[in-house]
Scaffold this motif. Structure first.
Motif, PDB file in Angstrom:
ATOM      1  N   HIS A 151      -2.901  -6.171   9.268  1.00 24.85           N
ATOM      2  CA  HIS A 151      -4.114  -5.570   9.837  1.00 24.85           C
ATOM      3  C   HIS A 151      -4.115  -4.054   9.682  1.00 24.85           C
ATOM      4  O   HIS A 151      -5.181  -3.429   9.649  1.00 24.85           O
ATOM      5  CB  HIS A 151      -4.236  -5.949  11.311  1.00 24.85           C
ATOM      6  CG  HIS A 151      -4.415  -7.414  11.544  1.00 24.85           C
ATOM      7  ND1 HIS A 151      -5.631  -8.034  11.473  1.00 24.85           N
ATOM      8  CD2 HIS A 151      -3.503  -8.392  11.821  1.00 24.85           C
ATOM      9  CE1 HIS A 151      -5.491  -9.335  11.710  1.00 24.85           C
ATOM     10  NE2 HIS A 151      -4.212  -9.574  11.922  1.00 24.85           N
ATOM     11  N   ALA A 152      -2.924  -3.462   9.576  1.00 20.45           N
ATOM     12  CA  ALA A 152      -2.798  -2.012   9.410  1.00 20.45           C
ATOM     13  C   ALA A 152      -3.064  -1.570   7.980  1.00 20.45           C
ATOM     14  O   ALA A 152      -3.110  -0.370   7.699  1.00 20.45           O
ATOM     15  CB  ALA A 152      -1.412  -1.552   9.848  1.00 20.45           C
ATOM     16  N   ASN A 179       0.866  -1.191   0.000  1.00 21.23           N
ATOM     17  CA  ASN A 179       0.000   0.000   0.000  1.00 21.23           C
ATOM     18  C   ASN A 179       0.900   1.239   0.000  1.00 21.23           C
ATOM     19  O   ASN A 179       1.231   1.790   1.047  1.00 21.23           O
ATOM     20  CB  ASN A 179      -0.912  -0.004   1.229  1.00 21.23           C
ATOM     21  CG  ASN A 179      -1.975   1.070   1.168  1.00 21.23           C
ATOM     22  OD1 ASN A 179      -1.916   1.989   0.348  1.00 21.23           O
ATOM     23  ND2 ASN A 179      -2.963   0.973   2.038  1.00 21.23           N
ATOM     24  N   GLU A 180       1.269   1.689  -1.181  1.00 20.94           N
ATOM     25  CA  GLU A 180       2.229   2.774  -1.308  1.00 20.94           C
ATOM     26  C   GLU A 180       1.691   4.101  -0.781  1.00 20.94           C
ATOM     27  O   GLU A 180       2.455   4.980  -0.399  1.00 20.94           O
ATOM     28  CB  GLU A 180       2.663   2.916  -2.774  1.00 20.94           C
ATOM     29  CG  GLU A 180       3.437   1.695  -3.273  1.00 20.94           C
ATOM     30  CD  GLU A 180       3.810   1.786  -4.737  1.00 20.94           C
ATOM     31  OE1 GLU A 180       3.030   2.369  -5.511  1.00 20.94           O
ATOM     32  OE2 GLU A 180       4.877   1.273  -5.110  1.00 20.94           O
ATOM     33  N   ALA A 219      -8.376   5.932  12.063  1.00 19.74           N
ATOM     34  CA  ALA A 219      -7.014   5.500  12.412  1.00 19.74           C
ATOM     35  C   ALA A 219      -6.282   4.933  11.200  1.00 19.74           C
ATOM     36  O   ALA A 219      -5.076   5.139  11.035  1.00 19.74           O
ATOM     37  CB  ALA A 219      -7.066   4.462  13.525  1.00 19.74           C
ATOM     38  N   LEU A 220      -7.014   4.218  10.337  1.00 15.14           N
ATOM     39  CA  LEU A 220      -6.388   3.543   9.204  1.00 15.14           C
ATOM     40  C   LEU A 220      -6.444   4.356   7.916  1.00 15.14           C
ATOM     41  O   LEU A 220      -5.934   3.913   6.883  1.00 15.14           O
ATOM     42  CB  LEU A 220      -7.043   2.181   8.985  1.00 15.14           C
ATOM     43  CG  LEU A 220      -6.938   1.190  10.153  1.00 15.14           C
ATOM     44  CD1 LEU A 220      -7.594  -0.127   9.798  1.00 15.14           C
ATOM     45  CD2 LEU A 220      -5.490   0.974  10.555  1.00 15.14           C
ATOM     46  N   ALA A 272     -11.743  -0.224   4.312  1.00 15.20           N
ATOM     47  CA  ALA A 272     -11.393   0.668   5.426  1.00 15.20           C
ATOM     48  C   ALA A 272      -9.931   0.512   5.807  1.00 15.20           C
ATOM     49  O   ALA A 272      -9.229   1.501   6.068  1.00 15.20           O
ATOM     50  CB  ALA A 272     -12.294   0.381   6.628  1.00 15.20           C
ATOM     51  N   LYS A 273      -9.441  -0.707   5.829  1.00 10.91           N
ATOM     52  CA  LYS A 273      -8.035  -0.947   6.187  1.00 10.91           C
ATOM     53  C   LYS A 273      -7.090  -0.368   5.136  1.00 10.91           C
ATOM     54  O   LYS A 273      -5.994   0.101   5.470  1.00 10.91           O
ATOM     55  CB  LYS A 273      -7.781  -2.449   6.358  1.00 10.91           C
ATOM     56  CG  LYS A 273      -8.389  -3.022   7.638  1.00 10.91           C
ATOM     57  CD  LYS A 273      -8.161  -4.519   7.758  1.00 10.91           C
ATOM     58  CE  LYS A 273      -8.713  -5.043   9.079  1.00 10.91           C
ATOM     59  NZ  LYS A 273      -8.573  -6.516   9.201  1.00 10.91           N
ATOM     60  N   TRP A 274      -7.507  -0.404   3.867  1.00 16.47           N
ATOM     61  CA  TRP A 274      -6.657   0.159   2.815  1.00 16.47           C
ATOM     62  C   TRP A 274      -6.532   1.670   2.967  1.00 16.47           C
ATOM     63  O   TRP A 274      -5.511   2.257   2.628  1.00 16.47           O
ATOM     64  CB  TRP A 274      -7.197  -0.223   1.441  1.00 16.47           C
ATOM     65  CG  TRP A 274      -6.165  -0.147   0.357  1.00 16.47           C
ATOM     66  CD1 TRP A 274      -6.129   0.725  -0.691  1.00 16.47           C
ATOM     67  CD2 TRP A 274      -5.009  -0.982   0.214  1.00 16.47           C
ATOM     68  NE1 TRP A 274      -5.032   0.484  -1.477  1.00 16.47           N
ATOM     69  CE2 TRP A 274      -4.319  -0.558  -0.951  1.00 16.47           C
ATOM     70  CE3 TRP A 274      -4.484  -2.053   0.948  1.00 16.47           C
ATOM     71  CZ2 TRP A 274      -3.135  -1.167  -1.376  1.00 16.47           C
ATOM     72  CZ3 TRP A 274      -3.316  -2.654   0.516  1.00 16.47           C
ATOM     73  CH2 TRP A 274      -2.653  -2.204  -0.622  1.00 16.47           C
TER      74      TRP A 274
END
Length: 462
Positions: free
Chosen positions: A73-74, A37-38, A379-380, A143-145
């Motif tokens: 997970h991040a 995920n750049e 947060a993400l 959401a995580k992305w």
């Protein structure tokens, strides 16, 4: 792995003696690949081999313990099959300016997260999944992305098709018989049949018919499957060309990628075989809708206050939570506050009126009395202003405790209130620091549930 007899007979007829090489490849271990995920900040170089057709894709030398890797997970990377990363070449070739893009059959989110990394600045991605349980997984992965230029919906293709000429690009990774995933999912061989191949081929044509009206004239449809047979692949592309007047477009490739062309008809299509390319079975074609009169759907402003309901006042501190707050518009849903970039607000009213929305933009948090609780989505998010919160870096053991929604102890010098916890610099979520204890705010439905801990844990290392 025992292959179905009918599959062997049909595919041998399709490939001739080359089938022996495919059969041998299907008995080997499937490669493991991820995409970085750049937009969350580049990870340090990984001990892996680049995927030739993807700028951010890598083959791993061995499978990581993804469940026990906090970086997974991040949203620092996504686990995705390498062959399907080829959509990158189609997007780079034909999408040069900001677009409204639909990922029609999007769960669990591999292609959607990839599209969010690929689409030009100012673009919007609408990700859809018709099965409700899978749509929740899709929303979690989006959401995580962390890219706020996204909307997640849960609708039938026919319902989306009523949105006349709304999308510039539609990605359709149609449900298929799954031949290309035999190696990764050996149980799928027992579910395969000729009848299911024909059912999937027919269903795919219906899906394309249902959604075709929502594609703008001159717009791009990307059709893909993870199967080898011509009924679901070349036959359906030929059908779309003949019945819907589409034009098949070529995608630049390199000889060393060993991508196979059409096995029937003479249209530009791209098929990945595991005995030729390092990946699973995959098929892709790019189709352009014929130019015609534009009849864009009229979008009415539905964002007026509901009679008798007062809109909550946004606390002044909340305006510091985003790195560039002026680029976002606010949308209250009860006591939950969402912030939406311009790409979202342009079509949000019509989608909210016509479709079932699960998420749009980024949820900032929830107002409870005088307290505003920051959300996990914030947060993400790549839009997070991390400096708005005190932060604590966790080690691996502490990060796993947090992801299990267990109590995490913070240093005594941290001020009371909401604290952002990070792992290797990547935000994981929030805790509320009460002085003598903390409340873990990680979503209950996202937590690591297993109590089993492998003897050997392999995480992303650099």
């Amino acid at each position: 792995m025992a292959l179905p007899i009918d599959f062997i007979t049909r595919t041998r007829k399709l490939l001739g003696e080359e089938f022996n090489e495919l059969e041998a490849a299907l008995q080997t271990e499937a490669p493991v690949s991820i995409r970085i995920n750049e937009k969350k900040g580049a990870l340090a170089p990984i001990n892996g081999t680049p995927v030739a057709w993807s700028q951010s894709g890598y083959y791993l030398p061995e499978r990581l313990s993804f469940t026990f890797d906090p970086l997974f997970h991040a949203g620092a990377y996504y686990v995705q099959e390498a062959s399907s990363m080829f959509i990158e070449q189609a997007i780079k070739q034909y999408v040069k300016t900001s677009v409204k893009c639909l990922d029609l059959c999007a769960a669990p989110g591999g292609k959607s997260t990839h599209l969010l990394s690929l689409l030009p600045e100012g673009s919007l991605l609408v990700s859809n999944e018709v099965i409700r349980s899978r749509s929740n997984i899709l929303a979690e992965n989006i959401a995580k992305w962390g890219n706020p230029n996204s909307i997640v919906i849960n609708n039938d293709p026919e319902e989306i098709g009523s949105l006349t000429h709304l999308f510039d690009v539609i990605m359709t990774d149609v449900p298929c018989s799954g031949e290309g995933m035999f190696r990764k999912d050996t149980d799928s061989t027992g579910e395969w049949s000729i009848a299911n191949v024909n059912l999937c081929a027919s269903r795919s044509r219906r899906i394309i018919h249902d959604i075709w009206n929502a594609l703008k004239p001159g717009g791009i449809l990307i059709y893909s499957t993870c199967t080898y047979n011509t009924e679901e692949d070349e036959d359906n592309i030929h059908y779309i060309i003949e019945e819907l007047g589409a034009e098949a477009l070529s995608v630049p490739t390199k000889n060393e990628w060993q991508i196979t062309g059409a096995l029937k008809y003479n249209n530009p299509v791209y098929r990945f075989f595991p005995h030729k390319t390092k990946g699973e079975g995959f098929f892709l074609a790019v189709l352009r809708k014929a130019d015609g009169d534009m009849e864009e759907i009229r979008i009415r402003n539905k964002n007026k206050k509901e009679k008798g309901k007062a809109t909550p006042i946004i606390p002044s501190t909340v305006k510091t939570f985003l790195s560039d707050e002026i680029l976002f518009s606010s949308e209250w849903n009860g006591n939950f506050l969402r912030m939406q970039p311009k790409s979202v607000t342009e079509i949000y009213p019509i989608l909210k009126e016509r479709l079932h929305l699960l998420s749009a933009g980024v949820c900032i948090g929830e107002l409870k009395g005088k307290d505003f609780i920051p959300s996990q989505e914030l947060a993400l998010s790549t839009a997070l202003n991390a400096k708005a919160f005190p932060s604590v870096e966790l080690n691996w053991e502490e990060a796993i405790k947090f992801l299990k929604k267990e109590t995490v102890l913070l240093p005594g010098n941290i001020e009371k209130g909401y604290v952002l916890v990070t792992y290797k610099g990547f935000p994981l979520g929030f805790v509320k620091h009460l002085g003598n204890r903390t409340n873990n705010l990680y979503p209950q439905e996202w937590r690591i549930r297993t109590g089993y801990l492998p003897e050997r844990i392999i995480t992303y290392s650099y």
